[in-house]
Design an enzyme around this catalytic site. Structure first.
Site, PDB file in Angstrom:
ATOM      1  CE  LYS A 205      37.911  45.123  45.650  1.00 47.54           C
ATOM      2  NZ  LYS A 205      37.790  45.746  44.317  1.00 47.54           N
ATOM      3  CE  LYS A 229      44.264  45.932  42.165  1.00 53.15           C
ATOM      4  NZ  LYS A 229      42.980  45.829  41.436  1.00 53.15           N
ATOM      5  CE  LYS A 260      35.702  41.452  45.460  1.00 57.28           C
ATOM      6  NZ  LYS A 260      35.804  42.250  44.222  1.00 57.28           N
TER       7      LYS A 260
END
Length: 336
Positions: A205, A229, A260
């Site tokens: 991710k 993040k 992702k």
């Protein structure tokens, strides 16, 4: 002796020959997209008869439980195999330790019970992450420097996953990117006899700019503010690191792995499928959806054509299944 014009100008092998007719194009097609490859993400909210439009995601809304069940009925009719649930939590229930994430009567837990009671054959996938539940929008517990604490976060994720399994979730999907969380969740599921609860690990991710509409949808965007993040999601510049992440998650007990976003990371999808040969899922994320929708609404692109092409490209790269906000629309197109 004169050269025959056929040998000079026309090859005996004509690759266009098989492209000439629809039937031959069908017979030689290497990649197929069917409803079996689709997972539909859904946003849910408290209340009754409540439908909230998500402006950055045309055609997608937050749904209350009663409307979720009506939507699920339609999805079952369309033969979509599974849905993925994402909660929109009232700010009064958000906290530093995300306690609402693992409450037995929480929004997700109640939704799972209702769905499995009404539609037992519909696969229900639940998101294991704390950002919908934290008062700061990060995916875990933070210290005084806003650093996300890995092990404290993992302890809460385990509680969250167990509460979802107890509610009847078919598959839990840790999307937080904490180190070791797949193994911790697998051990807890086994210890509590949830041996058939599947783990879909968001193994690669990326800290992507394509998540904006999703964060608006679940209400974490304004809490996150200008923070990012990058301390736990992957750097978009890295590829080999993704293979390392996936190796670890498989060793820890993941049944499937996720890449992702989708189209910007098809090279990762291809490498993962070629190397590991395991069930490989892709999330065509909110930003990808929003771009295609906006261009179609402006008349710049043919919506059906570009959506189908984008999903075929993800399948061609090696994806076994695709989480996409186009799933319902595509299922309808495939029935036409």
């Amino acid at each position: 002796m004169p050269i025959h014009p056929v040998s000079r100008h026309f090859p005996q092998t004509r690759l266009r020959r098989m492209r000439t007719d629809p039937f031959s194009r069908r017979l030689m097609a290497e990649t197929h997209l069917s409803v079996d490859h689709l997972i539909y993400p859904l946003f849910i909210v408290e209340g009754t008869n409540r439908q909230e439009v998500i402006h950055s995601m045309p055609g997608i809304s937050r749904l209350s439980m009663d409307l979720l069940l009506k939507e699920a009925e339609e999805l079952v009719r369309l033969n979509i195999p599974a849905i993925a649930l994402f909660p929109v939590i009232d700010e009064s229930k958000k906290s530093l330790l995300a306690e609402e994430a693992f409450q037995p009567d929480g929004l997700i837990q109640r939704a799972v019970r209702a769905l499995k009671q009404s539609f037992p054959t519909l696969g229900v996938i639940t998101d294991i992450a704390l950002d919908p539940y934290t008062s700061h929008g990060q995916d875990g517990v933070v210290d005084e420097n806003r650093y996300v604490l890995n092990d404290k976060t993992t302890d809460i994720l385990v509680k969250q996953a167990l509460s979802h399994a107890e509610a009847g979730a078919d598959m839990v999907a840790p999307s937080d990117m904490m180190d070791g969380r797949v193994g911790a969740i697998r051990n807890a599921l086994e210890a509590h006899h949830f041996v058939n609860t599947k783990i879909l690990a968001y193994s690669a991710k990326y800290a992507s700019a394509f998540y904006g509409p999703f964060r608006e949808a679940v209400g974490s965007a304004k809490l996150l503010g200008k923070a990012d993040k990058f301390q736990y999601q992957m750097d978009p510049r890295n590829a080999n690191e993704a293979l390392h992440e996936i190796t670890l998650d498989l060793q820890e007990g993941a049944d499937m792995v996720m890449i992702k976003p989708g189209m910007p990371y098809l090279d990762i999808v291809h490498r993962v499928k070629e190397l590991f040969r395991v069930p490989t899922f892709v999330y065509q994320v909110s930003g990808e959806y929003a771009m295609l929708k906006a261009a179609a609404q402006l008349g710049w692109l043919d919506e059906k054509a570009v959506v189908m092409e984008s999903l075929i490209s993800i399948r061609r790269a090696g994806a076994d299944a695709i989480l996409t906000y186009f799933a319902k629309q595509v299922a309808q197109w495939l029935q036409e």
